[in-house]
Scaffold this motif. Structure first.
Motif, short mmCIF file in Angstrom:
data_model
loop_
_atom_site.label_atom_id
_atom_site.label_comp_id
_atom_site.label_asym_id
_atom_site.label_seq_id
_atom_site.Cartn_x
_atom_site.Cartn_y
_atom_site.Cartn_z
N THR A 82 -2.94 -19.31 -53.31
CA THR A 82 -3.98 -18.62 -52.56
C THR A 82 -3.36 -17.84 -51.41
N LEU A 83 -3.87 -16.65 -51.17
CA LEU A 83 -3.35 -15.82 -50.08
C LEU A 83 -3.90 -16.26 -48.74
N VAL A 84 -5.10 -16.83 -48.75
CA VAL A 84 -5.75 -17.31 -47.53
C VAL A 84 -6.45 -18.63 -47.84
N ASN A 85 -6.39 -19.56 -46.92
CA ASN A 85 -7.09 -20.83 -47.08
C ASN A 85 -8.61 -20.59 -47.01
N THR A 86 -9.31 -20.86 -48.10
CA THR A 86 -10.75 -20.63 -48.14
C THR A 86 -11.57 -21.90 -47.94
N ARG A 87 -10.90 -23.02 -47.66
CA ARG A 87 -11.62 -24.29 -47.48
C ARG A 87 -11.88 -24.57 -46.01
N THR A 88 -12.07 -23.54 -45.23
CA THR A 88 -12.37 -23.70 -43.82
C THR A 88 -13.89 -23.69 -43.62
N PRO A 89 -14.38 -24.17 -42.47
CA PRO A 89 -15.83 -24.12 -42.23
C PRO A 89 -16.41 -22.72 -42.36
N PHE B 107 -17.54 -12.31 -46.91
CA PHE B 107 -16.59 -11.82 -47.91
C PHE B 107 -15.74 -10.69 -47.33
N LYS B 108 -16.36 -9.80 -46.60
CA LYS B 108 -15.62 -8.68 -46.01
C LYS B 108 -14.65 -9.17 -44.94
N GLN B 109 -15.04 -10.19 -44.21
CA GLN B 109 -14.14 -10.75 -43.21
C GLN B 109 -12.94 -11.42 -43.88
N LEU B 110 -13.19 -12.11 -44.99
CA LEU B 110 -12.10 -12.73 -45.75
C LEU B 110 -11.16 -11.66 -46.29
N LEU B 111 -11.71 -10.54 -46.76
CA LEU B 111 -10.88 -9.44 -47.25
C LEU B 111 -9.96 -8.91 -46.14
N LYS B 112 -10.49 -8.78 -44.95
CA LYS B 112 -9.67 -8.32 -43.82
C LYS B 112 -8.50 -9.28 -43.58
N GLU B 113 -8.77 -10.57 -43.68
CA GLU B 113 -7.72 -11.56 -43.46
C GLU B 113 -6.68 -11.49 -44.58
N VAL B 114 -7.16 -11.29 -45.81
CA VAL B 114 -6.24 -11.17 -46.95
C VAL B 114 -5.34 -9.96 -46.77
N ASN B 115 -5.90 -8.85 -46.31
CA ASN B 115 -5.12 -7.62 -46.15
C ASN B 115 -4.05 -7.73 -45.07
N LYS B 116 -4.13 -8.74 -44.24
CA LYS B 116 -3.12 -8.96 -43.22
C LYS B 116 -1.94 -9.76 -43.75
N LYS C 172 -3.25 -4.40 -58.34
CA LYS C 172 -3.84 -3.73 -57.18
C LYS C 172 -5.19 -4.35 -56.79
N CYS C 173 -5.73 -5.22 -57.62
CA CYS C 173 -7.00 -5.86 -57.31
C CYS C 173 -6.75 -7.14 -56.51
N ILE C 174 -7.68 -7.47 -55.64
CA ILE C 174 -7.66 -8.74 -54.93
C ILE C 174 -8.76 -9.60 -55.54
N ASP C 175 -8.39 -10.79 -55.99
CA ASP C 175 -9.26 -11.59 -56.83
C ASP C 175 -9.73 -12.84 -56.08
N PHE C 176 -11.03 -12.99 -55.99
CA PHE C 176 -11.65 -14.10 -55.27
C PHE C 176 -12.28 -15.02 -56.33
N HIS C 177 -11.58 -16.11 -56.64
CA HIS C 177 -11.93 -16.94 -57.78
C HIS C 177 -12.91 -18.06 -57.43
N ILE C 178 -13.82 -18.33 -58.37
CA ILE C 178 -14.70 -19.49 -58.29
C ILE C 178 -14.12 -20.55 -59.21
N MET C 179 -13.68 -21.65 -58.66
CA MET C 179 -13.03 -22.71 -59.44
C MET C 179 -11.81 -22.19 -60.19
N ASN C 180 -11.00 -21.40 -59.51
CA ASN C 180 -9.64 -21.04 -59.93
C ASN C 180 -9.51 -19.91 -60.95
N ASP C 181 -10.46 -19.69 -61.83
CA ASP C 181 -10.26 -18.64 -62.82
C ASP C 181 -11.59 -18.30 -63.49
N GLN C 182 -11.54 -17.37 -64.42
CA GLN C 182 -12.65 -17.02 -65.32
C GLN C 182 -13.77 -16.22 -64.68
#
Length: 278
Positions: A203-210, A183-192, A229-239
């Motif tokens: 989506t800001l970053v493709n999360t369907r990678t291995p 998750f922290k690695q994904l956050l770093k990629e999002v911040n770029k 200001k929040c970065i949102d990491f969704h499970i099945m798109n919302d909620q």
């Protein structure tokens, strides 16, 4: 039969504390309201707004196990999470909203994730598909532009995401800690990436990678129904999902018909649930 003090002793003790200037806290009120032997008088005196005193502890079977966790409290408002586990171990979460009314905490709403029944139905349907049936469906879906899924990997991702989305909060928290480094690695990629607070991108970053698929995050966004200001990491798109906020001042307010739950995970990370209406 539950172990512990009878409700009349518990309630009397709580009122005794209150009479000595120690007001009942939201957690105390929640536990008393949902005790199986709660008196209608106690529930009624601690009810306001959309909550009329029911449901309460009398509406659950003796086999039901309830646990409570305070997740927010200010001078005027509080939220307590209530986990309901049946005799088969299946657990669901509801969120009890309290307001400080004339120096007394009263419950004014019970929030629960919307569309959960729809997701449960979809999950059950997918779990019932046999390997042979899946092969047949894939042969059909591969020819369709907007198919529900087009590979076994995508099928598994969706099914496991639904399972996670419908799981109790403690399981969602455990999932984050299990994959915290990723998750922290994904956050770093999002911040770029270039993030616009004015629009919600798919989506800001493709999360369907291995590397990121084990997170079961469908997409990452900013804006929309959560603060910009929040970065949102969704499970099945919302909620339901996880969000990262660089500072607490950027967190959303909690309301039963909007963002109903935020549970801190440390380091600026939170578990969130939002009411979504079609």
């Amino acid at each position: 039969m539950r172990k512990g003090l009878p409700i009349f002793i518990l309630t009397a003790s709580l009122f005794c504390l209150s009479s000595y200037g120690q007001a009942l806290q939201p957690l105390d009120v929640a536990k008393a309201i949902f005790d199986p032997h709660v008196s209608p008088d106690f529930a009624g005196k601690h009810a306001t707004g959309d909550y009329s005193g029911r449901p309460n502890g009398q509406d659950f079977s003796p086999e039901t196990k309830l646990s409570f966790l305070p997740i927010y409290q200010s001078k005027e408002k509080a939220v307590v999470a209530m986990t309901i586990a049946d005799n088969k171990g299946k657990a669901t979460d509801k969120y009890l909203f309290f307001t400080n009314d004339s120096a007394q905490w009263k419950m004014y709403a019970i929030a629960t994730p919307t569309l959960a029944r729809l997701h449960e139905h979809r999950k059950n349907e997918m779990e019932a598909i046999t390997a042979t049936e899946l092969d047949s469906l894939l042969a059909i879906y591969k020819q369709q532009e907007y198919a529900p899924f087009k590979s076994k990997e995508e099928f598994s991702f969706i099914l496991n995401s639904l399972r996670l989305k419908l799981s109790p909060d403690d399981s969602l928290v455990a999932h984050f800690y299990k994959h915290e480094a990723t998750f922290k690695q994904l956050l770093k990629e999002v911040n770029k990436t270039s993030k616009s607070p004015e629009t919600e991108t798919p989506t800001l970053v493709n999360t369907r990678t291995p590397a990121y698929s084990p997170l079961l995050i469908s997409n990452v966004t900013t804006g929309g129904f959560l603060p910009a200001k929040c970065i949102d990491f969704h499970i099945m798109n919302d909620q339901v999902g996880y969000l990262y906020a660089p500072h607490k001042k950027y967190l959303p307010d909690l309301n039963p018909d909007k963002v109903m739950m935020l549970r801190p995970l440390g380091g600026g990370w939170y578990l969130y649930k939002v009411a979504i209406y079609l």
